[in-house]
Structures are given as C-alpha cells and as structure tokens.
Design a protein around this motif. Structure first.
Motif, PDB file in Angstrom:
ATOM      1  N   VAL A 108       0.786  -1.179  -0.089  1.00 26.27           N
ATOM      2  CA  VAL A 108       0.050  -0.012  -0.109  1.00 26.27           C
ATOM      3  C   VAL A 108       0.811   1.221  -0.117  1.00 26.27           C
ATOM      4  O   VAL A 108       0.607   2.274  -0.717  1.00 26.27           O
ATOM      5  CB  VAL A 108      -1.000   0.023   1.225  1.00 26.27           C
ATOM      6  CG1 VAL A 108      -1.646   1.280   1.524  1.00 26.27           C
ATOM      7  CG2 VAL A 108      -2.108  -1.082   1.004  1.00 26.27           C
ATOM      8  N   MET A 109       1.851   1.218   0.974  1.00 27.07           N
ATOM      9  CA  MET A 109       2.736   2.355   0.676  1.00 27.07           C
ATOM     10  C   MET A 109       3.683   2.537  -0.519  1.00 27.07           C
ATOM     11  O   MET A 109       3.584   3.790  -0.809  1.00 27.07           O
ATOM     12  CB  MET A 109       3.599   2.298   2.069  1.00 27.07           C
ATOM     13  CG  MET A 109       3.045   2.363   3.358  1.00 27.07           C
ATOM     14  SD  MET A 109       1.947   3.873   3.741  1.00 27.07           S
ATOM     15  CE  MET A 109       3.320   4.974   3.647  1.00 27.07           C
ATOM     16  N   LEU A 110       4.050   1.413  -0.987  1.00 26.61           N
ATOM     17  CA  LEU A 110       4.811   1.490  -2.176  1.00 26.61           C
ATOM     18  C   LEU A 110       3.783   2.384  -3.331  1.00 26.61           C
ATOM     19  O   LEU A 110       4.028   3.132  -4.166  1.00 26.61           O
ATOM     20  CB  LEU A 110       5.160   0.065  -2.827  1.00 26.61           C
ATOM     21  CG  LEU A 110       6.033   0.050  -3.969  1.00 26.61           C
ATOM     22  CD1 LEU A 110       7.272   1.027  -3.801  1.00 26.61           C
ATOM     23  CD2 LEU A 110       6.261  -1.202  -4.653  1.00 26.61           C
ATOM     24  N   VAL A 111       2.573   1.685  -3.592  1.00 26.75           N
ATOM     25  CA  VAL A 111       1.667   2.193  -4.397  1.00 26.75           C
ATOM     26  C   VAL A 111       1.231   3.707  -4.067  1.00 26.75           C
ATOM     27  O   VAL A 111       1.183   4.665  -5.051  1.00 26.75           O
ATOM     28  CB  VAL A 111       0.235   1.594  -4.374  1.00 26.75           C
ATOM     29  CG1 VAL A 111      -0.840   2.427  -5.127  1.00 26.75           C
ATOM     30  CG2 VAL A 111       0.269   0.280  -5.027  1.00 26.75           C
ATOM     31  N   VAL A 117       4.697  10.143  -6.996  1.00 26.01           N
ATOM     32  CA  VAL A 117       5.818  10.491  -7.597  1.00 26.01           C
ATOM     33  C   VAL A 117       5.304  10.827  -8.953  1.00 26.01           C
ATOM     34  O   VAL A 117       5.465  11.784  -9.874  1.00 26.01           O
ATOM     35  CB  VAL A 117       6.850   9.414  -7.905  1.00 26.01           C
ATOM     36  CG1 VAL A 117       7.937   9.743  -9.004  1.00 26.01           C
ATOM     37  CG2 VAL A 117       7.594   9.192  -6.447  1.00 26.01           C
ATOM     38  N   PHE A 118       4.236   9.932  -9.493  1.00 18.71           N
ATOM     39  CA  PHE A 118       3.533  10.104 -10.895  1.00 18.71           C
ATOM     40  C   PHE A 118       2.816  11.508 -10.971  1.00 18.71           C
ATOM     41  O   PHE A 118       2.766  12.364 -11.785  1.00 18.71           O
ATOM     42  CB  PHE A 118       2.725   8.857 -11.140  1.00 18.71           C
ATOM     43  CG  PHE A 118       1.930   8.975 -12.497  1.00 18.71           C
ATOM     44  CD1 PHE A 118       2.540   8.897 -13.568  1.00 18.71           C
ATOM     45  CD2 PHE A 118       0.512   9.519 -12.619  1.00 18.71           C
ATOM     46  CE1 PHE A 118       1.556   9.300 -14.817  1.00 18.71           C
ATOM     47  CE2 PHE A 118      -0.068   9.687 -13.418  1.00 18.71           C
ATOM     48  CZ  PHE A 118       0.506   9.751 -14.867  1.00 18.71           C
ATOM     49  N   GLY A 119       2.261  11.628  -9.462  1.00 14.46           N
ATOM     50  CA  GLY A 119       1.418  13.032  -9.577  1.00 14.46           C
ATOM     51  C   GLY A 119       2.497  14.213  -9.637  1.00 14.46           C
ATOM     52  O   GLY A 119       1.811  15.090 -10.265  1.00 14.46           O
TER      53      GLY A 119
END
Length: 126
Positions: A108-111, A117-119
């Motif tokens: 969950v934390m990785l997602v 980062v993508f945002g």
C-alpha cells in the motif's frame, strides 16, 4: 529491615563457605600447596570495626552442596527437552499473521509513493 540484615548475613556466610571450598579445590589441584594471595593493586578503604554478628538460626540457613553439584532447577519448571518440543510444535503450527500485515502495509505504501511521484511528474511536466 531486620529481614534484609539477616539475608545479607546469610549471603555473607554462603560466600565465605564458597571461598573456603574454592581454596580447597585450588590446593587440591596444585598438589596441596596453599593458593597464592592475590596482590592488591588498589588501596582499600579503612572502615571502623563492626559489632560482632550472631550466627543465623538453623531455620534460616540454606544447605550448601559440596563438590560439583548439578545445577538446581526450581520446582515446577518443565524439562528443557519438553519445553523445546512444545515451542517447536507451536512454531510449526501456523505462520505469524503479522507477516501478512507487514506485506500489506508495504505494498500500500509503495503504491501511494509511486502515485505521489507520478502526480508530481504529471503536475510539473509542462
């Protein structure tokens, strides 16, 4: 306070007996020679003489084993082999549920991190 004093006196007597036993063992292993006195490298404090201490009554003395006694086990403790077998059976019974929770939190934390980062990349791409 008197109980503590009795306890301390008892411990002192036990230590004296133990030191006598050690001296006898050292003398026996060195061929009957008395043990050498350890040189004192530090100065010792001088204390005033104490009042004589009466010996403990027999009810308060604990027996001291002579020779090489087997280590005493407290009453009511299980045998070591039985305890190891019990713990091994418990270990094989079921995996720890915390491992599943740890992996869940990790993913969950990785997602969330990758989404952040993508945002940031999407917001500043222009």
């Amino acid at each position: 306070m008197a109980d503590r004093l009795q306890e301390l006196l008892q411990q002192r007597a036990l230590i004296k007996e133990h030191l006598e036993w050690l001296d006898a063992e050292i003398a026996a292993s060195t061929g009957g020679q008395p043990p050498p006195a350890a040189p004192s490298t530090t100065s010792r404090a001088v204390f005033p003489p104490r009042a004589p201490v009466e010996p403990l009554p027999p009810a308060h003395r604990t027996p001291v084993a002579r020779g090489n006694p087997a280590p005493a086990r407290p009453v009511g403790t299980p045998d070591a082999d039985a305890l190891l077998a019990k713990l091994a059976a418990e270990e094989k019974a079921a995996p720890l549920p915390s491992k599943k929770g740890c992996w869940t939190i990790f993913w969950v934390m990785l997602v969330v991190f990758l989404g952040g980062v993508f945002g940031v990349w999407y917001f500043f791409r222009r």
